[in-house]
Design a protein around this motif. Structure first.
Motif, mmCIF file in Angstrom:
data_model
loop_
_atom_site.group_PDB
_atom_site.id
_atom_site.type_symbol
_atom_site.label_atom_id
_atom_site.label_comp_id
_atom_site.label_asym_id
_atom_site.label_seq_id
_atom_site.Cartn_x
_atom_site.Cartn_y
_atom_site.Cartn_z
ATOM 1 N N ALA A 202 0.831 -1.209 0.000
ATOM 2 C CA ALA A 202 0.000 0.000 0.000
ATOM 3 C C ALA A 202 0.865 1.258 0.000
ATOM 4 O O ALA A 202 0.597 2.218 -0.726
ATOM 5 C CB ALA A 202 -0.925 -0.010 1.215
ATOM 6 N N ILE A 203 1.920 1.254 0.806
ATOM 7 C CA ILE A 203 2.824 2.413 0.859
ATOM 8 C C ILE A 203 3.507 2.603 -0.485
ATOM 9 O O ILE A 203 3.658 3.724 -0.987
ATOM 10 C CB ILE A 203 3.872 2.223 1.976
ATOM 11 N N LYS A 204 3.908 1.501 -1.099
ATOM 12 C CA LYS A 204 4.673 1.556 -2.338
ATOM 13 C C LYS A 204 3.849 2.148 -3.483
ATOM 14 O O LYS A 204 4.353 2.943 -4.285
ATOM 15 C CB LYS A 204 5.138 0.143 -2.692
ATOM 16 N N TYR A 205 2.561 1.760 -3.562
ATOM 17 C CA TYR A 205 1.764 2.144 -4.723
ATOM 18 C C TYR A 205 0.812 3.318 -4.465
ATOM 19 O O TYR A 205 0.376 3.965 -5.410
ATOM 20 C CB TYR A 205 0.973 0.941 -5.239
ATOM 21 N N ALA A 206 0.456 3.573 -3.194
ATOM 22 C CA ALA A 206 -0.457 4.684 -2.921
ATOM 23 C C ALA A 206 0.271 6.024 -2.973
ATOM 24 O O ALA A 206 -0.294 7.033 -3.408
ATOM 25 C CB ALA A 206 -1.124 4.499 -1.559
ATOM 26 N N HIS A 207 1.490 6.070 -2.462
ATOM 27 C CA HIS A 207 2.339 7.270 -2.482
ATOM 28 C C HIS A 207 1.871 8.380 -1.535
ATOM 29 O O HIS A 207 2.597 9.349 -1.323
ATOM 30 C CB HIS A 207 2.440 7.881 -3.895
ATOM 31 N N ARG A 208 0.680 8.277 -1.014
ATOM 32 C CA ARG A 208 0.157 9.407 -0.233
ATOM 33 C C ARG A 208 -0.894 8.904 0.747
ATOM 34 O O ARG A 208 -1.389 7.777 0.661
ATOM 35 C CB ARG A 208 -0.489 10.438 -1.165
ATOM 36 N N GLY A 209 -1.239 9.817 1.704
ATOM 37 C CA GLY A 209 -2.360 9.555 2.595
ATOM 38 C C GLY A 209 -2.052 8.579 3.707
ATOM 39 O O GLY A 209 -0.915 8.464 4.184
ATOM 40 N N VAL A 210 -3.069 7.841 4.104
ATOM 41 C CA VAL A 210 -3.015 6.954 5.253
ATOM 42 C C VAL A 210 -3.327 5.528 4.810
ATOM 43 O O VAL A 210 -4.177 5.310 3.942
ATOM 44 C CB VAL A 210 -4.027 7.398 6.333
ATOM 45 N N VAL A 211 -2.626 4.574 5.403
ATOM 46 C CA VAL A 211 -2.971 3.164 5.235
ATOM 47 C C VAL A 211 -3.781 2.752 6.452
ATOM 48 O O VAL A 211 -3.309 2.873 7.586
ATOM 49 C CB VAL A 211 -1.707 2.287 5.098
ATOM 50 N N HIS A 212 -5.003 2.307 6.213
ATOM 51 C CA HIS A 212 -5.912 1.937 7.307
ATOM 52 C C HIS A 212 -5.897 0.413 7.493
ATOM 53 O O HIS A 212 -6.198 -0.334 6.562
ATOM 54 C CB HIS A 212 -7.338 2.393 7.000
ATOM 55 N N VAL A 213 -5.554 -0.026 8.692
ATOM 56 C CA VAL A 213 -5.577 -1.449 9.037
ATOM 57 C C VAL A 213 -6.665 -1.647 10.088
ATOM 58 O O VAL A 213 -6.682 -0.948 11.105
ATOM 59 C CB VAL A 213 -4.221 -1.925 9.585
ATOM 60 N N ALA A 214 -7.572 -2.579 9.847
ATOM 61 C CA ALA A 214 -8.682 -2.793 10.774
ATOM 62 C C ALA A 214 -8.856 -4.280 11.042
ATOM 63 O O ALA A 214 -8.707 -5.115 10.137
ATOM 64 C CB ALA A 214 -9.978 -2.207 10.215
ATOM 65 N N LEU A 215 -9.154 -4.596 12.298
ATOM 66 C CA LEU A 215 -9.458 -5.962 12.713
ATOM 67 C C LEU A 215 -10.943 -6.035 13.008
ATOM 68 O O LEU A 215 -11.454 -5.273 13.827
ATOM 69 C CB LEU A 215 -8.635 -6.342 13.945
ATOM 70 N N GLU A 216 -11.653 -6.946 12.346
ATOM 71 C CA GLU A 216 -13.100 -7.045 12.479
ATOM 72 C C GLU A 216 -13.475 -8.411 13.035
ATOM 73 O O GLU A 216 -13.102 -9.438 12.485
ATOM 74 C CB GLU A 216 -13.771 -6.818 11.123
ATOM 75 N N ARG A 217 -14.233 -8.367 14.132
ATOM 76 C CA ARG A 217 -14.765 -9.599 14.716
ATOM 77 C C ARG A 217 -16.021 -9.992 13.943
ATOM 78 O O ARG A 217 -16.759 -9.120 13.481
ATOM 79 C CB ARG A 217 -15.114 -9.346 16.185
ATOM 80 N N PRO A 218 -16.283 -11.298 13.750
ATOM 81 C CA PRO A 218 -17.492 -11.696 13.011
ATOM 82 C C PRO A 218 -18.755 -11.218 13.703
ATOM 83 O O PRO A 218 -18.824 -11.146 14.938
ATOM 84 C CB PRO A 218 -17.399 -13.232 12.984
ATOM 85 N N ASP A 219 -19.771 -10.888 12.884
ATOM 86 C CA ASP A 219 -21.027 -10.365 13.433
ATOM 87 C C ASP A 219 -21.780 -11.416 14.228
ATOM 88 O O ASP A 219 -22.445 -11.113 15.208
ATOM 89 C CB ASP A 219 -21.910 -9.845 12.288
ATOM 90 N N ALA A 220 -21.690 -12.666 13.804
ATOM 91 C CA ALA A 220 -22.435 -13.742 14.469
ATOM 92 C C ALA A 220 -21.455 -14.762 15.037
ATOM 93 O O ALA A 220 -20.426 -15.064 14.418
ATOM 94 C CB ALA A 220 -23.377 -14.424 13.475
ATOM 95 N N PRO A 221 -21.760 -15.317 16.205
ATOM 96 C CA PRO A 221 -20.862 -16.318 16.805
ATOM 97 C C PRO A 221 -20.647 -17.540 15.918
ATOM 98 O O PRO A 221 -19.629 -18.217 16.016
ATOM 99 C CB PRO A 221 -21.575 -16.704 18.108
ATOM 100 N N SER A 222 -21.610 -17.813 15.018
ATOM 101 C CA SER A 222 -21.490 -19.004 14.182
ATOM 102 C C SER A 222 -20.440 -18.837 13.087
ATOM 103 O O SER A 222 -19.992 -19.821 12.496
ATOM 104 C CB SER A 222 -22.849 -19.321 13.533
ATOM 105 N N LEU A 223 -20.054 -17.572 12.786
ATOM 106 C CA LEU A 223 -19.053 -17.344 11.758
ATOM 107 C C LEU A 223 -17.676 -17.714 12.292
ATOM 108 O O LEU A 223 -17.286 -17.285 13.373
ATOM 109 C CB LEU A 223 -19.078 -15.885 11.303
ATOM 110 N N ALA A 224 -16.936 -18.491 11.521
ATOM 111 C CA ALA A 224 -15.699 -19.087 12.034
ATOM 112 C C ALA A 224 -14.452 -18.303 11.653
ATOM 113 O O ALA A 224 -13.354 -18.736 11.965
ATOM 114 C CB ALA A 224 -15.571 -20.524 11.517
ATOM 115 N N HIS A 225 -14.612 -17.150 10.975
ATOM 116 C CA HIS A 225 -13.444 -16.410 10.508
ATOM 117 C C HIS A 225 -13.456 -14.966 11.007
ATOM 118 O O HIS A 225 -14.522 -14.381 11.223
ATOM 119 C CB HIS A 225 -13.391 -16.388 8.971
ATOM 120 N N VAL A 226 -12.254 -14.423 11.202
ATOM 121 C CA VAL A 226 -12.100 -12.997 11.479
ATOM 122 C C VAL A 226 -11.557 -12.340 10.214
ATOM 123 O O VAL A 226 -10.994 -13.006 9.342
ATOM 124 C CB VAL A 226 -11.144 -12.736 12.659
ATOM 125 N N ARG A 227 -11.724 -11.001 10.145
ATOM 126 C CA ARG A 227 -11.270 -10.268 8.962
ATOM 127 C C ARG A 227 -10.266 -9.210 9.364
ATOM 128 O O ARG A 227 -10.445 -8.499 10.351
ATOM 129 C CB ARG A 227 -12.450 -9.573 8.267
#
Length: 436
Positions: A328-353
């Motif tokens: 992102a730094i290499k190709y964006a050249h400007r601004g902010v790189v946003h990194v976010a950790l998202e918990r699944p909305d439902a307990p049945s979902l087995a993956h995080v994002r």
């Protein structure tokens, strides 16, 4: 039970048995015990056109001036009879050559064989054969081989018997050919796996040999830079910094090549730990922050509410996220790189994002289709210098994500001028990976 019912039962029994034949020897044994018994025959020989399996890089041979007969397997056939066929051309005075040319089966007793094909018929008689059938073997609508059957007596070759012999004979020949292909496939796979292991070992050795002198150069450059800060000119300090930066770039390229080789060879291991994913992401961000500051950019982290704990390989997760932020730094050249950790909305979902989004110009639809291919590079503007790197970062990152039981995709942000990569990771990794 009628003769037709007996034939159908024989076909059904043999079909089920031959489907599971894993080697030519097993197929030939089944043919000897079942097929020849059902036919009342004592010998069979399978002949293909040209090498079988086909030589690497060559398609299967077809009937024509260049085609030659090749004995793939024989059961209960005298060596003189089968040896006579090896590498003979299709214009040879042999029943196998005629069937290969015409695609029409032949049925004859030994007297007729000697009249039509004197050399082969005489060999058949000396071997004790009294009758023979030679039938074409078809695969995907094309003639691929010929099957010969011999009898110690003269059967009644009526219409039903000929159809039965032709059908059963083709099944037998196809089973032997299929078994040969399975063996060839297994041997080719073993050779490829060994080649991959050898490649990984070679790349690892070369990597070690390259890393040692490069590390020494980087360390000397750093020592000289620290010792010369007071009396050095800006130009010499700049050169030392460039030397150190170039060394880091070379080390990165070596690490990418080593990682790709290990993935390709299947020797990359997953070392599972119970980790707080938020802390792993913070460490990855800290590793990339100097690069972001040098580019006049910032990296901002948005954690999920509460701790996100899962079983994964923290080293591989760190490498994936560092690759994404660096990209992102290499190709964006400007601004902010946003990194976010998202918990699944439902307990049945087995993956995080984990999302990594830049504020650059975004990826064109065509680029989104290819950005995970090895050595792919984003198309540069006319006159723009290509960005440094191996072109392996995104490819390695996706392969590592899938090794961890997750995935890595690029999100279509529509009209927004940005690029968003989404890393998904399972709370519980696949069981097949846990023993690594």
């Amino acid at each position: 039970m009628s003769a037709a019912s007996l034939r159908l039962r024989a076909l059904s029994t043999l079909s089920g048995s031959l489907t599971d034949a894993l080697t030519p020897e097993i197929a030939a044994n089944l043919i000897e015990r079942q097929a020849l018994t059902a036919l009342g025959a004592t010998g069979a020989v399978v002949v293909t056109l040209g090498h079988f399996p086909p030589l690497p890089g060559q398609p299967p041979a077809r009937p024509g001036p260049a085609a030659r007969l090749h004995v793939v397997h024989s059961v209960g056939v005298d060596a003189e009879v089968s040896d006579m066929l090896e590498w003979r051309t299709l214009d040879s005075p042999l029943p196998f050559a005629q069937v290969a040319r015409t695609g029409e089966p032949l049925f004859f007793d030994v007297d007729e064989a000697e009249r039509q094909f004197p050399e082969w018929g005489a060999s058949l008689r000396r071997a004790g054969g009294q009758a023979a059938a030679v039938v074409p073997v078809w695969a995907n609508g094309e003639l691929r081989g010929v099957l010969g059957l011999t009898w110690p007596h003269v059967p009644v070759f009526d219409e039903d018997e000929r159809a039965f012999v032709t059908t059963l004979g083709i099944m037998c020949a196809q089973a032997i050919m299929r078994a040969h292909l399975k063996v060839a496939e297994r041997e080719a796979r073993e050779r490829a796996e060994k080649a991959n292991r050898d490649k990984a070992e070679f790349v690892a050795n070369v990597s070690h040999e390259l890393r040692s002198p490069i590390s020494a150069v980087m360390n000397y450059a750093e020592v000289i830079a620290r010792g010369a800060q007071d009396g050095s000119t800006d130009a010499s300090q700049h050169r030392l910094n460039r030397m150190h930066s170039s060394g880091r770039h070379l080390m990165s390229l070596i690490d990418d090549l080593l990682a790709q080789a290990r993935i390709d060879s299947g020797v990359d291991q997953v070392r599972l730990e119970r980790v707080n994913l938020g802390e792993v992401l913070k460490e990855a961000i800290a590793m990339t922050r100097p690069l972001a500051e040098q580019a006049g950019m910032d990296v901002v982290f948005t954690p999920a509410p509460g701790a996100v704990v899962l079983q994964t390989d923290p080293g591989k997760v760190t490498r994936i996220v560092v690759n994404l932020i660096t990209n992102a730094i290499k190709y964006a050249h400007r601004g902010v790189v946003h990194v976010a950790l998202e918990r699944p909305d439902a307990p049945s979902l087995a993956h995080v994002r984990v999302t990594v989004q830049d504020e650059g110009d975004g990826l064109a639809p065509a680029d989104r289709e290819h950005c995970f291919e090895p050595f792919w590079r984003k198309s540069a503007l006319v006159g723009e210098r290509p960005q440094p790197g191996s072109g392996l970062g995104l490819s390695i990152s996706r392969q590592l994500a899938r090794l961890l039981g997750g995935d890595l995709i690029v999100e279509d942000t529509g009209p927004l001028p940005s690029t968003t990569f989404i890393l998904t990771l399972p709370f519980i990794p696949p069981a097949t990976r846990s023993g690594a």
